[in-house]
Motif scaffolding. Structure first.
Motif, short mmCIF file in Angstrom:
data_model
loop_
_atom_site.label_atom_id
_atom_site.label_comp_id
_atom_site.label_asym_id
_atom_site.label_seq_id
_atom_site.Cartn_x
_atom_site.Cartn_y
_atom_site.Cartn_z
N LEU A 113 35.38 46.27 51.63
CA LEU A 113 35.50 45.62 50.34
C LEU A 113 35.01 46.58 49.28
N PHE A 114 35.79 46.78 48.22
CA PHE A 114 35.31 47.64 47.14
C PHE A 114 35.49 46.92 45.81
N SER A 115 34.61 47.26 44.89
CA SER A 115 34.72 46.69 43.55
C SER A 115 34.51 47.78 42.53
N ALA A 116 35.17 47.62 41.36
CA ALA A 116 35.04 48.59 40.28
C ALA A 116 35.46 47.93 38.99
N GLU A 117 34.74 48.21 37.92
CA GLU A 117 35.20 47.76 36.62
C GLU A 117 36.52 48.44 36.29
N ALA A 118 37.49 47.67 35.80
CA ALA A 118 38.82 48.23 35.54
C ALA A 118 38.77 49.39 34.57
N LYS A 119 37.85 49.32 33.61
CA LYS A 119 37.78 50.39 32.61
C LYS A 119 37.36 51.72 33.21
N LEU A 120 36.71 51.68 34.39
CA LEU A 120 36.30 52.93 35.02
C LEU A 120 37.48 53.70 35.59
N THR A 121 38.48 52.97 36.09
CA THR A 121 39.60 53.63 36.76
C THR A 121 40.86 53.69 35.91
N ASP A 122 40.89 52.96 34.81
CA ASP A 122 42.09 52.99 33.96
C ASP A 122 42.41 54.41 33.51
#
Length: 841
Positions: A113-122
């Motif tokens: 399971l992984f999580s990341a704020e969308a703004k980090l990878t956009d």
């Protein structure tokens, strides 16, 4: 927030499912996070408990769906536990592109399971993942160069966060080199193997087009001729199942190299299964290689066993019952990964849109890559390729150049004839970074090609009544052999206060031998109005004459010493200079006569360039370079014509508005002297005179990613080839040269959607082609052909459909090699499709 999570209702807090084989327990937090808490063996009967719902069939169905989703998201039961992340390796194939999509696919494949704020990878991209990695290695490689890192929040849960200098929250177990993520690998690919300059492609003061295997797969290209149509300044000069493809660059026949080592006659081109990329370097290259065409050189780069080289199996089926099966395996051969191996096989078989024409190819390729010591590497490659084809030489025209009234599928040739080529190659290389200043290297290649079978064709244009003479030859003994060696030494000049500067020396030796002995068929006649089966039967009835009716033995030995210097004289300005001294030795025997010496004497060639970089990512250059080729023609006095000599002036610009997009433009003029033109035929021998030509042109190209998901490869070229002098035809002086299109253009673009679907396509345009100086024959018409593809990628699987010539354009491919309408005009392939399925391991 990007979160790989299970679908559920907010009031579901926990459930477990247990059966005779295992039990699964999943906790769902109030913040909508969830974790696969436990998978353990069981021996009891199926039990279901749920602390948030009263049992019902609907609820049981929902829980069953959740379990299926959990098993999908978290991977199979054997997913790595937390203490295995640094040690257990698995095989991954994740395409480059959107970082968020790559991370999701990796998490799914590894059971995390992984999580990341969308703004980090956009807006961020990844180079993908191919090969065997631990979980930690995989995340590090996918995130390299993104400014992001990862941390384990649970045994099987990972959070993505901004990288903090000196952050020790994730201990690096295995050191992996950082990479700059770019759309196509060649944007940061060094081209020193072919240019002998330690410069990336965007800084080389020369026009270079590079087409890697990713693009070749997307467009479903099988031959160098097809690849030339997506290269500005390149011309698909001739295609024949009998002899293969020929490429011309800037209006001149190109020379060839394999892994940076020159080779001779490239009649049997290596299959795409062996190759990583095609490098087309335009303009004279005699300063590096000695005898070369002024148009340029095509370098075929073999596949290597890199850590990210995928293993795969692929199957394809297409129009006219064509099918192809190929596979590749690439693995480290020792625990340290310092010895790596690659093997590839391919087999293709099928018909053609041309009646009676069959094509068959078998390929075996293998290679070893060695990390011998720090800074010292080596490689060894071997291949065998067998091609069997029905000889076909296009369709002749009427004497006035008008194409004959037959379909594209009409066959002129013998259906019972066969042309076979067996090509064997062995090449090796060694490179050593002695220290931070010196590099030395050695390369060698040996290849032999044995041809057998025969060929038959028309001997003149078609008469008004449809009749034409036919003939041909049987190959009794047709062999080509190449043995080449190259040694180099490069010395950086940093300790002299000259950063980004170097001087290099090169010594090359090439031995090339071409020998052929053949017997001619007796002459006959055929008529197109009888149909192509009757024409084929007329060819099949030809009787071969005695062996040795014609024979030729050609021996070439070239020894070339060269040196180049790259000096950064100021922050924005770099000077490049070079010189070569070449000593060619050539002997030619025709029929059973004595060997005649064609040595042109010692040849000296120069090059010089200026590179100006006013701002980072923008390079302006101007260059001058020379070329020469021995002349193998004699005049009426039996004197060998002087060497063909060329010189080029080129100015250009290369811009990288982003690190994922490369834009180039070049303006050039090539003057070539002592070009052999036919004069007369005396006592069975063709005699020639020397002419001069001038080619001027402009080329533009754009390659790379416009956005994270949108890629483009586009280019165009305008060529103005003029005859400057011709003692055999003074009226041609000042005219545009025949058989060369003046305008070509290409476009191919693709878009990758987040759900694994990719679509793309483009077009190829070739302008009209002049076929005579006096207007006695009309031009070949211009054409534009549209191609397209769609693919779906699911994990390691890729299903792809390619459609070529979507609008079913009728066109003819011009051939400047024979420059005669009776020698045949090649009809373009009608609309066709190819459906392929690939599985990466």
């Amino acid at each position: 927030m990007l979160l790989a999570k299970l679908p559920h209702k907010n009031y579901l807090k926990k459930f477990s499912i247990s059966g005779s084989a295992f039990s699964v327990s999943i906790d769902i937090g109030s913040d909508n996070s969830h974790f696969l808490k436990e998978i353990k063996p069981m021996s009891s009967t199926l039990r279901i408990s749920n602390s948030g719902l009263a049992p019902s069939r609907l609820h049981l169905a929902i829980q069953g769906i959740l379990l299926a989703s959990a098993l999908t998201v978290f991977g199979p039961v054997h997913a790595e536990s937390g203490n295995d992340h640094a040690s257990v390796k698995r095989s991954y194939h994740i395409a480059g592109g959107s970082l968020s999509q790559a991370l999701r696919q990796f998490a799914t494949s590894s059971g995390l399971l992984f999580s990341a704020e969308a703004k980090l990878t956009d807006g961020k991209t990844s180079g993908g993942l191919n090969g065997e990695y631990t979980v930690e290695e995989g995340f590090r490689k996918l995130l390299a160069g993104s400014g992001l890192t990862f941390t384990f929040t649970a045994d099987d849960a990972v959070a993505i966060k901004t990288e903090i200098p000196n952050d020790t929250s994730t201990k690096q177990v295995t050191e992996l080199p950082e990479v700059t993520v770019k759309a196509y690998r060649y944007l940061d690919e060094e081209t020193k193997d072919i240019t002998n300059l330690p410069l990336p492609v965007e800084k080389v003061p020369q026009s270079i087009s590079i087409l890697n295997n990713d693009f070749v797969k997307s467009a479903d290209l099988k031959t160098s001729g097809e690849i030339a149509q997506y290269t500005p300044g390149a011309l698909w000069a001739s295609f024949s199942p009998s002899y293969g493809n020929q490429i011309w660059l800037r209006g001149f026949a190109a020379n060839y190299a394999i892994d940076g080592v020159t080779v001779g006659d490239q009649i049997t081109e290596p299959d795409v299964a062996m190759l990583d990329r095609y490098e087309m370097v335009k303009g004279p290259a005699s300063v590096v290689y000695g005898p070369q065409s002024p148009g340029g050189i095509v370098n075929l780069v073999s596949k290597r066993a890199n850590p990210d080289t995928p293993s795969y199996m692929s199957m394809q089926y297409g129009s006219w019952d064509r099918y192809r099966v190929d596979g590749q395996i690439s693995k480290p051969l020792n625990d340290a990964g310092t010895i790596r191996g690659i093997g590839a096989v391919a087999y293709q078989n099928g018909g053609s849109f041309i009646d009676f024409v069959q094509q068959n190819k078998s390929v075996v390729y293998g290679g070893l890559d060695f990390d011998l010591a720090k800074g010292m590497t080596a490689y060894l490659r071997a291949s065998y390729q067998r091609t069997e084809n029905t000889p076909y030489n296009g369709l002749p025209t009427y004497s006035n150049g008008v194409q004959i009234p037959v379909s594209r599928s009409f066959f002129i040739g013998g259906s019972n004839l066969d042309n076979v080529a067996d090509a064997m190659r062995l090449n090796a290389g060694w490179s050593w970074d002695v220290n931070n200043l010196w590099n030395v290297g050695l390369k060698a290649i040996g290849q032999d090609t044995i041809h057998s079978g025969g060929n038959a064709y028309p001997y003149n244009t078609i008469a008004n009544d449809g009749s034409f003479p036919i003939g041909g030859e049987v190959f009794n003994n047709w062999n080509t052999a190449d043995y080449s060696f190259a040694g180099s030494a490069t010395r950086k000049l940093d300790d002299f206060g000259l950063t980004d500067s170097s001087i290099s020396a090169n010594l090359r030796y090439q031995h090339y031998r071409y020998s052929i002995k053949e017997g001619n068929y007796n002459f006959g006649t055929a008529n197109i109005f009888d149909g192509d089966r009757a024409v084929s039967n007329a060819f099949n009835a030809l009787i071969p004459g005695p062996s040795g009716t014609y024979q030729q033995d050609q021996k070439m030995d070239y020894l070339t010493a060269s040196s180049q210097a790259v000096i950064k004289v100021a922050s924005p300005l770099t000077v490049v200079g070079g010189i070569s001294v070449s000593n060619p030795m050539i002997d030619l025997q025709v029929y059973n006569g004595p060997f005649k010496n064609f040595d042109p004497g010692t040849q000296v060639n120069y090059r010089g360039s200026l590179i100006y970089e006013p701002v980072k990512g923008l390079n302006l250059y101007g260059s001058y370079s020379q070329s020469y080729q021995p002349n193998l023609r004699v005049d009426v006095n039996q004197n060998v014509l002087a060497p063909i000599q060329g010189e080029q002036y080129e100015v250009g610009v290369k811009a990288s508005p982003t690190d994922q997009l490369l834009l180039t433009a070049a303006l050039f003029q090539i003057d070539e002297r002592n070009v052999a033109v036919y004069d007369s035929f005396v006592n069975g021998e063709a005699l020639y005179k020397a002419a001069n030509v001038r080619h001027r042109g402009v080329e533009v190209e754009a390659t790379g990613r416009i956005t994270d998901n949108w890629q483009i490869k586009a280019g165009g070229a305008m060529l103005d080839p003029k005859m400057m002098s011709d003692p055999t035809n003074p009226s041609s002086v000042g005219q545009t040269r025949t058989w060369l299109p003046q305008t070509t253009a290409n476009l191919f673009s693709s878009y990758d959607f987040e759900n694994g679907i990719s679509i793309g396509g483009g077009g190829r345009y070739v302008g009209s082609v002049k076929t005579s100086y006096d207007g006695s024959t009309g031009p070949l018409k211009s054409y534009i052909v549209f191609d397209g593809f769609a693919s779906y990628t699911y994990g390691p699987w890729r299903l792809q459909l390619n459609v070529k010539n979507i609008l079913d354009e009728h066109y003819a491919v011009p051939s400047p090699i024979f420059q005669a309408l009776w020698a045949g005009v090649y009809p373009g392939e009608p609309r066709s499709f190819g459906l392929s399925l690939r599985r990466d391991f």
